[in-house]
Design a protein around this motif. Structure first.
Motif, PDB file in Angstrom:
ATOM      1  N   ARG A 336       7.769  -7.264   0.491  1.00 15.41           N
ATOM      2  CA  ARG A 336       7.136  -6.539  -0.602  1.00 15.41           C
ATOM      3  C   ARG A 336       8.141  -5.567  -1.179  1.00 15.41           C
ATOM      4  O   ARG A 336       8.943  -4.984  -0.457  1.00 15.41           O
ATOM      5  N   THR A 352       4.160   0.605  -3.859  1.00 19.46           N
ATOM      6  CA  THR A 352       4.383  -0.738  -3.326  1.00 19.46           C
ATOM      7  C   THR A 352       3.772  -1.768  -4.277  1.00 19.46           C
ATOM      8  O   THR A 352       2.678  -1.558  -4.794  1.00 19.46           O
ATOM      9  N   ASN A 354       2.228  -5.578  -4.875  1.00 18.86           N
ATOM     10  CA  ASN A 354       1.674  -6.692  -4.106  1.00 18.86           C
ATOM     11  C   ASN A 354       2.435  -7.970  -4.470  1.00 18.86           C
ATOM     12  O   ASN A 354       3.402  -7.926  -5.227  1.00 18.86           O
ATOM     13  N   SER A 355       2.007  -9.103  -3.930  1.00 18.93           N
ATOM     14  CA  SER A 355       2.794 -10.324  -4.142  1.00 18.93           C
ATOM     15  C   SER A 355       2.765 -10.769  -5.601  1.00 18.93           C
ATOM     16  O   SER A 355       3.579 -11.573  -6.020  1.00 18.93           O
ATOM     17  N   ASN A 356       1.843 -10.223  -6.393  1.00 19.72           N
ATOM     18  CA  ASN A 356       1.785 -10.527  -7.822  1.00 19.72           C
ATOM     19  C   ASN A 356       2.511  -9.450  -8.641  1.00 19.72           C
ATOM     20  O   ASN A 356       2.298  -9.323  -9.834  1.00 19.72           O
ATOM     21  N   ASN A 360       0.500  -0.532  -6.472  1.00 22.19           N
ATOM     22  CA  ASN A 360      -0.646   0.150  -5.864  1.00 22.19           C
ATOM     23  C   ASN A 360      -0.637   1.609  -6.323  1.00 22.19           C
ATOM     24  O   ASN A 360       0.205   2.004  -7.132  1.00 22.19           O
ATOM     25  N   TYR A 417      -1.610   0.698   2.597  1.00 15.48           N
ATOM     26  CA  TYR A 417      -0.802  -0.348   2.000  1.00 15.48           C
ATOM     27  C   TYR A 417       0.655   0.088   1.836  1.00 15.48           C
ATOM     28  O   TYR A 417       1.262  -0.049   0.785  1.00 15.48           O
ATOM     29  N   THR A 449      -1.228  -6.567   5.785  1.00 20.37           N
ATOM     30  CA  THR A 449      -1.286  -7.923   5.249  1.00 20.37           C
ATOM     31  C   THR A 449      -2.017  -7.805   3.926  1.00 20.37           C
ATOM     32  O   THR A 449      -2.796  -6.889   3.718  1.00 20.37           O
ATOM     33  N   GLU A 450      -1.745  -8.746   3.048  1.00 23.92           N
ATOM     34  CA  GLU A 450      -2.323  -8.613   1.713  1.00 23.92           C
ATOM     35  C   GLU A 450      -3.846  -8.780   1.725  1.00 23.92           C
ATOM     36  O   GLU A 450      -4.566  -8.032   1.091  1.00 23.92           O
ATOM     37  N   ARG A 453      -6.867  -5.376   4.581  1.00 22.74           N
ATOM     38  CA  ARG A 453      -6.295  -4.029   4.558  1.00 22.74           C
ATOM     39  C   ARG A 453      -6.957  -3.079   5.547  1.00 22.74           C
ATOM     40  O   ARG A 453      -7.073  -1.885   5.314  1.00 22.74           O
TER      41      ARG A 453
END
Ligand code: NAG
Ligand code: NAG
Ligand code: NAG
Ligand code: NAG
Ligand code: NAG
Ligand code: NAG
Length: 645
Positions: A336, A352, A354-356, A360, A417, A449-450, A453
């Protein structure tokens, strides 16, 4: 004191971190910072400093690499004129420093003594303090090469003709090989303010700000046998709504998703509330843009070049916008991207993605007491990657990159997160991975983990006049195939309310208890146990009302119900009959709430501490109501808006 300042006071108090890290305060404003293998080198106006990794000052000199009273003595009137450092690079055992004095000269100093080695090189950087210069050292075969990108040619230096110049070290001096070792500006261009110079593969990349009113650009060059050629060029557009055309801070980095570049962009429209923005670009695509047409900034013959489209940022929007960002630094942690952002009022924020690549809510990692703007470059400790060097105008500090200890429970730890933080079971606290002594299987460190949470999700719903509790455990708690028990207790009376047992391996464990009013105000504890390992999480039905549409998932995983008709989070004891939502429906509600919000209508997460000092659930503050606009105006400096522009 009126109601509002008190409220603000509370917020600022609560986010004030408890660090007491190393720091050093300089006499003059910082111009450049460079980090070597063991030393931190800082150039301020007039002076050069060598500090050790914990920021103890080892040596200071003037620009010429010799003792200088302006730098060493307390009471010396300022030098006239002031010397500004333009380029500061550290390589091997050498510090290369370039100052605006004496026709813009560079010197090489030995890093141990800070004494000059070799000759002074005149006419390398601009003399005007306002005109920028950036440098880059690279090694090729047995040669040491120096790129300097600077505003324009230097007045009074006949031999200086270019804006980007490549020199190679021969006989202790950097020399220009050929007329094809530099690039000149187009005659009608006054100059360019370069913001960075870096290398990726065989490309040398220079982002810059052209003259006022033009959008930021990047030019990419190739070098072959010390001769330069153009590769490509592009505008750098950061969102379309607000014309943020000026780069303030630049950071290039390798990630598992390619070679990326992050820039802080600003508009010169000072009235704007979110003047600055963070944009991320995929520079991997530059590789395929050879023979690109070069904008008329440079003196350039285009023979059959290709016009490529502009580079656009990821998602074609800013990753986030903010009133006053000044610096960016990026680190990839557990796949990340983590951003460290400096602000104009002396805060270091941590965000941070996210994978997209969506940001946050930011955390304030540190607030400098003098509230001065954070310096545009942030550096990592060369030995311990858990520390950063962050500076303001005259102060540099060594800061830890995570503040995991502030999260007191396993659920708080994971829901923050922060990829640096995870639950260290052997020590029963939230730590960085390297701080967790995980010598035994018990001591497993559980990171974020995505999808999940929490450590334990507590789902409560009405069932046949009773209350059913289902505890869903994080897949990484316990061994996957180990059976486990769960138990709900009343923390105040220490009585067990109900308990459940799993025969087969499962992520869920459930039990039921009578719907009694006494449970509305009680603090309940959900515990999960497998062999000798136990985890617990607390919940309270009376806290349900604090969750907003932005935090529907938190609502339903904290023992509350989200009622569709009433559109709010309630206690399962004051049920909403049958119209409460499940996790998938909740996700849709959260997405809608986030999408429908403008930058003045955003959910902020402000981590607050309760009066007794224990960490409360994240308090979600929604600025959708007009009353909140007033707060928003007052606190917006400390707020960032993940943006949908
Ligand atoms: C200087 O550093 C570079 C890169 O770290 C290395 O390749 C080179 O061999 C070093 N040169 C000397 C003289 O130490
Ligand atoms: C500010 O931006 C506008 C439009 O982008 C431009 O016309 C103007 O010259 C800029 N002003 C300054 C001081 O840079
Ligand atoms: C960047 O581009 C490369 C090549 O096109 C691609 O493989 C990679 O996934 C992209 N990365 C991101 C973050 O979009
Ligand atoms: C590229 O674009 C510029 C500006 O739009 C135009 O002047 C030039 O002719 C174009 N070159 C090619 C090769 O298409
Ligand atoms: C990723 O983010 C973009 C922009 O925020 C959004 O349009 C897109 O739907 C998201 N994709 C997924 C799979 O969440
Ligand atoms: C656990 O229960 C939830 C509902 O509370 C359900 O959505 C989920 O599928 C269950 N998971 C397992 C592994 O049984």
């Amino acid at each position: 004191m009126s109601r509002i300042p008190l409220f603000l006071f509370f917020i600022f108090m609560s986010i004030e971190p408890v660090y007491n890290e190393e720091s050093f305060i300089f006499k003059h404003p910082i111009n450049n910072i460079a980090v070597g293998r063991q030393y931190i080198i800082v150039a301020t106006e007039n002076c050069l400093y060598k500090l050790n990794r914990t920021l103890q000052m080892l040596k200071t000199t003037g620009p010429h690499g010799e003792n200088d009273r302006v730098c060493t003595e307390e009471q010396v009137s300022a030098r006239q004129p002031t010397y500004y450092n333009k380029i500061l690079l550290v390589y091997n055992d050498t510090v290369l420093t370039c100052w605006n004095e004496e026709k813009g000269s560079c010197r090489e100093l030995h890093v141990d003594t800070l004494k000059a080695v070799g000759n002074t090189l005149p006419c390398i950087v601009p003399q005007d303090p306002e005109h920028a210069a950036r440098g880059l050292i690279f090694f090729k075969e047995n040669s040491i090469n120096l790129f300097v990108a600077k505003f324009n040619k230097i007045k009074g230096c006949e031999e200086d003709i270019g804006t980007i110049i490549l020199r190679s070290k021969t006989n202790d001096a950097f020399t220009i090989k050929d007329s094809l070792s530099f690039l000149a500006l187009n005659d009608n261009r006054a100059g360019l303010n370069y913001v960075d110079a870096f290398q990726w593969k065989d490309m040398f990349i220079f982002p810059y700000n052209p003259s006022a009113g033009s959008t930021a650009r990047v030019v990419v060059l190739h070098e072959n046998d010390q001769l330069l050629s153009f590769h490509t060029q592009s505008n750098l557009t950061c969102g379309s709504k607000l014309q943020r055309k000026i780069i303030l801070s630049s950071f290039s980095f390798h990630s598992s998703e390619g070679f990326l570049w992050a820039g802080i962009f600003t508009t010169n429209n000072t009235a704007s509330n979110d003047r600055t923005a963070l944009c991320i670009y995929n520079f991997t695509v530059l590789e395929k843009r050879s023979n690109g047409c070069i904008n008329k900034d440079f003196s350039y013959k285009d023979d059959g070049c290709i016009n490529y489209s502009n580079l656009v940022s990821l998602h074609e929007t800013p990753t986030l916008t903010h009133g006053n960002l000044t610096a960016v630094h990026v680190k990839e942690v557990e796949r990340r991207l983590v951003f460290f952002l400096g602000t104009g009022d002396g805060k270091l924020l941590k965000v941070t993605l996210n994978s997209n690549y969506t940001a946050n809510c930011p955390e304030v990692l540190h607030a400098f007491t003098d509230k001065a703007p954070v310096f545009r470059t942030i550096h990592m400790d060369p030995v311990d990657i858990n520390y950063l060097y962050v500076a303001t105008v005259k102060e540099i500090k060594r800061l830890k990159i995570a503040n995991c200890g502030q999260h007191e429970s396993c659920n708080d730890c994971l829901s923050a997160y922060d990829p640096h933080c995870g639950w260290c079971h052997s020590e029963n606290r939230c730590t960085m991975k390297t701080e967790c002594t995980s010598s035994t299987a018990l001591g497993k460190w559980i990171g974020i983990t995505e999808g999940f949470r929490k450590c334990l999700k507590i789902k409560v719903f009405p069932k046949d006049g009773k209350i059913a509790v289902s505890i869903e455990k994080n897949p990484f708690l316990f061994d996957e195939n180990a059976p486990w028990n769960c138990e709900i207790t009343n923390k105040d009376t220490k009585k067990t309310i109900c308990s459940g047992k799993n025969k087969a391996p499962s992520l869920n464990c459930s039990c039921e208890f009578p719907a009694h009013n006494i449970y509305d105000t009680a603090t309940l504890s959900a515990a999960a146990q497998s062999n000798s390992i136990a985890f617990s999480a607390q919940f309270q039905f009376q806290k349900c009302s604090q969750y907003s549409a932005f935090s529907c998932l938190d609502c339903i995983s904290s023992g509350c119900l989200w009622c569709t008709k009433a559109s709010r989070c309630t206690s399962p004891l004051s049920q909403c009959e049958s119209d409460y939502v499940d996790e998938d429906q909740c996700r849709v509600i959260e997405e809608k709430a986030t999408q429908g919000s403008s930058s003045n209508d955003k959910c902020r997460v402000i981590k607050s501490k309760t009066a007794n000092g224990s960490s409360a659930n994240a308090l979600h503050i929604c600025f959708s109501h007009p009353d909140w606009l007033f707060y928003l105006l007052a606190v917006w400096i400390s707020c960032l808006y993940p943006v949908s522009m």
